[in-house]
Design a protein around this motif. Structure first.
Motif, PDB file in Angstrom:
ATOM      1  N   LEU A  16      -6.032 -14.156   2.503  1.00  0.00           N
ATOM      2  CA  LEU A  16      -6.469 -12.881   1.958  1.00  0.00           C
ATOM      3  C   LEU A  16      -7.295 -12.101   2.965  1.00  0.00           C
ATOM      4  CD1 LEU A  16      -7.317 -13.820  -1.730  1.00  0.00           C
ATOM      5  CD2 LEU A  16      -5.319 -12.604  -0.839  1.00  0.00           C
ATOM      6  N   TYR A  48       0.857  -1.170   0.000  1.00  0.00           N
ATOM      7  CA  TYR A  48       0.000   0.000   0.000  1.00  0.00           C
ATOM      8  C   TYR A  48       0.898   1.225   0.000  1.00  0.00           C
ATOM      9  CZ  TYR A  48      -3.738  -3.068   1.821  1.00  0.00           C
ATOM     10  OH  TYR A  48      -4.662  -4.075   2.006  1.00  0.00           O
ATOM     11  N   TYR A  93     -12.379  -7.979  -3.433  1.00  0.00           N
ATOM     12  CA  TYR A  93     -11.982  -9.130  -2.628  1.00  0.00           C
ATOM     13  C   TYR A  93     -10.466  -9.178  -2.466  1.00  0.00           C
ATOM     14  CZ  TYR A  93     -11.236 -13.981  -1.235  1.00  0.00           C
ATOM     15  OH  TYR A  93     -10.844 -15.108  -0.577  1.00  0.00           O
ATOM     16  N   GLY A  94     -10.059  -9.567  -1.251  1.00  0.00           N
ATOM     17  CA  GLY A  94      -8.645  -9.863  -1.043  1.00  0.00           C
ATOM     18  C   GLY A  94      -7.803  -8.679  -0.627  1.00  0.00           C
ATOM     19  N   LYS A  95      -8.330  -7.467  -0.740  1.00  0.00           N
ATOM     20  CA  LYS A  95      -7.528  -6.297  -0.380  1.00  0.00           C
ATOM     21  C   LYS A  95      -8.400  -5.335   0.403  1.00  0.00           C
ATOM     22  CE  LYS A  95      -8.663  -4.743  -4.967  1.00  0.00           C
ATOM     23  NZ  LYS A  95      -8.573  -5.493  -6.219  1.00  0.00           N
ATOM     24  N   LEU A  96      -7.736  -4.459   1.115  1.00  0.00           N
ATOM     25  CA  LEU A  96      -8.441  -3.489   1.943  1.00  0.00           C
ATOM     26  C   LEU A  96      -8.525  -2.142   1.226  1.00  0.00           C
ATOM     27  CD1 LEU A  96      -6.877  -4.231   5.447  1.00  0.00           C
ATOM     28  CD2 LEU A  96      -9.072  -5.003   4.549  1.00  0.00           C
ATOM     29  N   THR A 108     -13.431  -4.614   2.888  1.00  0.00           N
ATOM     30  CA  THR A 108     -13.074  -5.583   1.865  1.00  0.00           C
ATOM     31  C   THR A 108     -14.349  -6.290   1.413  1.00  0.00           C
ATOM     32  OG1 THR A 108     -11.568  -7.388   1.296  1.00  0.00           O
ATOM     33  CG2 THR A 108     -12.563  -7.463   3.469  1.00  0.00           C
ATOM     34  N   PHE A 113      -9.148   1.694   2.184  1.00  0.00           N
ATOM     35  CA  PHE A 113      -9.068   2.498   3.397  1.00  0.00           C
ATOM     36  C   PHE A 113      -9.715   3.861   3.228  1.00  0.00           C
ATOM     37  CE2 PHE A 113      -6.220   0.351   6.385  1.00  0.00           C
ATOM     38  CZ  PHE A 113      -5.647  -0.630   5.600  1.00  0.00           C
ATOM     39  N   GLY A 114     -10.189   4.395   4.356  1.00  0.00           N
ATOM     40  CA  GLY A 114     -10.574   5.797   4.415  1.00  0.00           C
ATOM     41  C   GLY A 114      -9.342   6.657   4.626  1.00  0.00           C
ATOM     42  N   LEU A 130     -13.140  -3.067   8.937  1.00  0.00           N
ATOM     43  CA  LEU A 130     -12.106  -3.109   9.960  1.00  0.00           C
ATOM     44  C   LEU A 130     -11.740  -1.699  10.376  1.00  0.00           C
ATOM     45  CD1 LEU A 130     -11.251  -5.051   7.268  1.00  0.00           C
ATOM     46  CD2 LEU A 130      -9.786  -6.040   9.023  1.00  0.00           C
ATOM     47  N   TYR A 162     -17.035  -6.801   4.813  1.00  0.00           N
ATOM     48  CA  TYR A 162     -16.234  -6.948   6.028  1.00  0.00           C
ATOM     49  C   TYR A 162     -15.513  -5.643   6.260  1.00  0.00           C
ATOM     50  CZ  TYR A 162     -13.657  -9.628   9.528  1.00  0.00           C
ATOM     51  OH  TYR A 162     -13.158 -10.116  10.706  1.00  0.00           O
TER      52      TYR A 162
END
Lengths: 115, 116
Positions: free
Chosen positions: A98, A35, B101-104, B93, B106-107, B34, B32
């Motif tokens: 993942l 990231y 899918y598979g990655k986040l 995600t 973010f704000g 976080l 999902y």
């Protein structure tokens, strides 16, 4: 410790030069993510590797960016012909699988400054 | 296209009071969510999460609420402590098969300052 490590912690380079950033994930973690966080922004997904699957490169901003991962260990993010807008903190994370139920553990980041 | 938004860049709270951090999302494929906490010069650390099948998840002083119809989630910290002062990121995600899918995602983060 057994956390995610990144090197270098800081990198200053001149516009047009190539840079290589390194990430050592937590041993046994099959998934590895890159990231970046630009000033005043949230974390922006770049790429992830999961086991032997083809990496998801959908977040790479241009073809100057590339990344490799050797098996389930070290990864390097390469930025060619750096530009000033590439200046950011580059963060690596790893997880047992993942994203979703699998917590991502982040390294401390590499702060890249392109002059 | 900011799919996860934290509209408050900063929040200041007195020690012992409640801190409420808000987050909105636009992608209905997210299932999902976080919250991560970040101190300066460190990577983000996981704090708490919630699946879309729930509307609340609690862990000690931290509670996350999810309102799917409003596409809104919030993090409540009570009582707030000076050590909670950090940047808080919400992330999301998506389901398998979807592009998220598979990655986040973010704000932008909210800087929380808890005053003694």
């Amino acid at each position: 410790g057994a956390g995610v490590s990144q090197s270098p912690s800081n990198k200053v380079t001149e516009k047009g030069k190539d840079v290589e950033l390194r990430c050592d994930p937590i041993s046994g973690h099959t998934a590895l993510y890159w990231y970046r966080q630009s000033l005043g922004q949230g974390l922006e997904f770049l790429i992830y590797f999961q086991g032997n699957s083809a990496p998801d490169k959908s977040g790479l901003p241009s073809d100057r960016f590339s990344a490799e991962r050797t098996g389930e260990s070290v990864s390097t993010l390469t930025i060619q012909r750096t530009q000033q807008e590439d200046s950011a903190v580059y963060l690596c994370a790893s997880s047992q699988g993942l994203a979703g139920d699998n917590e991502q553990f982040f390294g401390p980041g590499t702060r890249l400054t392109v002059l | 296209d900011q799919q996860v938004k934290q509209n408050s860049p900063s929040l200041s709270v007195q020690e012992g009071r409640i801190s409420i951090l808000n987050c909105d999302y636009t992608n209905s494929m997210f299932d999902y969510f976080l919250w991560y906490k970040k101190y300066p010069a460190e990577g983000p650390t996981f704090l708490i999460s919630i699946s879309s099948i729930k509307d609340k998840n609690e862990d000690g002083r931290f509670t996350v609420f999810l309102n799917k119809s409003a596409k809104h989630l919030s993090l409540h910290i009570v009582p707030s402590q000076p050590g909670d002062s950090a940047v808080y990121f919400c992330a999301a995600t998506g389901r398998a098969g979807g592009t998220s899918y598979g990655k986040l995602t973010f704000g932008q983060g909210t800087i929380l300052t808890v005053h003694p």
